[in-house]
Scaffold this active site. Structure first.
Site, short mmCIF file in Angstrom:
data_model
loop_
_atom_site.label_atom_id
_atom_site.label_comp_id
_atom_site.label_asym_id
_atom_site.label_seq_id
_atom_site.Cartn_x
_atom_site.Cartn_y
_atom_site.Cartn_z
N GLY A 24 0.84 -1.20 0.00
CA GLY A 24 0.00 0.00 0.00
C GLY A 24 0.86 1.23 0.00
N GLN A 30 5.76 4.64 0.26
CA GLN A 30 5.25 3.39 -0.30
C GLN A 30 5.65 2.26 0.64
OE1 GLN A 30 3.53 2.73 -3.36
NE2 GLN A 30 3.33 0.74 -2.38
N LYS A 45 8.80 0.12 4.54
CA LYS A 45 8.26 1.45 4.25
C LYS A 45 9.38 2.33 3.71
CE LYS A 45 5.71 3.45 7.40
NZ LYS A 45 5.32 4.27 8.61
N ASP A 138 -2.36 7.92 17.53
CA ASP A 138 -3.14 7.78 16.30
C ASP A 138 -3.75 6.38 16.21
OD1 ASP A 138 -4.26 8.71 13.93
OD2 ASP A 138 -2.60 8.01 12.71
#
Length: 417
Positions: A24, A30, A45, A138
């Protein structure tokens, strides 16, 4: 979990990790499925070249330092990283499974017993994070991965040391996911306390139980007003009665009125035991329920096992459409994928600095289940010609092993020990 193929411009390798596909993408980078030299799967990542500046490098380096510090069975662990590379990257444990938002969207809300199990598991995981002087900041459905060994928390990109006044963002910028954000965080109060994660966990459990978040509107400014207005109570429509007192306290407007994460564990445990089960049994049921599609699993059970043990819950009352759990196009499935970025049900992604308004689901959970059941009825059965011996293959044997394992897990979940 499915991945999409690498694009022609994608690197074949990052650090020591061979890249196998795309999981994703988010606002800053990315996320790839990678494999270590020893064959260990990883979520890698990589920061986009277009956003690699001094601020992005500092934020990424902070995320790496936090991941090096945080630990626990419910945390996707850091494997390796390089913040000084031309394209900074980090690799974390790969968790194979959907995030909570995708699971609820596909199969409907979880039964109350499993929501309590989820709450106890995640609250205990957060307690270890808080003991290390850290806050997640978060927590949301998209940042909870439902792996084969239970749920795991991902994306510590916004995490901070609890009493730190240091910030890499502008003083007037609020980062996070608005509909999962407590009032004090939305108002920019500093320093934040562990109560912010308790509130966010309350929104996660509400979503798991009902398919909606406490506040929702398409206008981001109106959403912030709803979150910060003490006179606007959170929407608990469809919440099972036994969960209402717990969620009401966790979603209290004032931070001091919320329970601690340890108190959340105790309350979840008491409610589970009131139903005649041990919390360990409820955890096994949660993993069995989320690791396999309830529709598929129910077809594997013999007649002696009640379908209610694994059947999907009924859809909650209310409007047919419910909001997406992830308002920030993030990413993050620390090994994760954003709820809207990839067509595949990815498990890992990364998180942007500012949130965007959510989009509504196209259909409700009940409609989805009906469609799945209809598809199953319309699929013709394979009939083996009489007199022909079945062909045994490794693929068939692997499927048989998976089926047997699923049955064993169901029986184990029902055992009172």
């Amino acid at each position: 979990m499915q991945t999409t193929p690498l694009n022609p411009g994608d690197p074949a390798q990052i650090g020591d990790f061979e890249l196998l596909g795309r999981i994703g993408q988010g606002g800053m980078g990315q996320v790839y499925l990678g494999e270590s030299p020893g064959g260990e799967p990883a979520a890698v990542k990589v920061i986009k070249p277009s956003v690699v500046d001094s601020t992005a490098r500092l934020r990424f380096a902070q995320e790496i330092r936090i991941l090096q510090t945080v630990w626990g069975a419910r945390i996707a662990q850091l494997l390796d990283a390089d913040a000084d590379a031309e394209q900074p990257w980090l690799a974390t444990e790969y968790v194979e499974g959907p995030d909570l938002g995708r699971h609820v969207m596909s199969h409907g809300p979880l039964p109350a017993l499993l929501v309590l199990s989820l709450g106890a598991t995640l609250a205990e995981g957060l307690s270890y994070v808080h003991k290390q002087g850290l806050l997640h900041r978060d927590l949301k459905p998209a940042n909870i991965l439902l792996g084969p060994n239970g749920p795991k928390i991902i994306d510590f990109g916004l995490a901070v040391f609890a009493e730190s006044n240091a910030s890499l963002t502008a003083t007037d910028m609020v980062v996070g996911t608005p509909s999962c954000m407590p009032p004090e965080q939305a108002n920019g109060v500093k320093p934040l306390t562990s109560a912010v994660d308790v509130y966010a966990l309350g929104t996660v459990l509400l979503f798991a139980a009902t398919g909606h978040l406490p506040y929702y509107t398409n206008n981001i400014h109106a959403l912030f007003h709803m979150v910060t207005d003490p006179a606007t109570a959170p929407d608990l429509t469809g919440t099972p009665s036994e969960l209402v007192p717990l969620l009401t306290s966790m979603l209290s407007h004032r931070a001091q009125d919320r329970p601690t994460v340890n108190e959340v564990v105790k309350q979840c445990r008491a409610l589970v035991e009131a139903q005649g089960l041990k919390l360990a049994q409820a955890r096994r049921r949660l993993t069995t329920y989320t690791a396999t599609s309830p529709q598929d699993l129910s077809t594997l059970l013999p007649a002696s096992v009640p379908e209610s043990a694994v059947s999907p819950p009924s859809a909650p009352p209310g409007p047919a459409d419910v909001p997406l759990p992830d308002e920030s196009s993030p990413a993050s499935r620390s090994t994760h994928a954003p709820a809207s970025a990839s067509p595949a049900p990815a498990s890992h992604a990364e998180s942007p600095a500012q949130a965007e308004p959510p989009a509504p689901f196209a259909e409700n959970a009940q409609d989805h289940r009906t469609a799945l059941q209809q598809n199953a009825q319309d699929t013709p059965r394979r009939i083996r010609p009489v007199g022909r011996a079945p062909v045994r293959s490794l693929r068939h044997s692997a499927q048989a092993r998976r089926t047997a394992q699923q049955l064993r897990e169901v029986y184990a979940a029902r055992a009172r020990f």
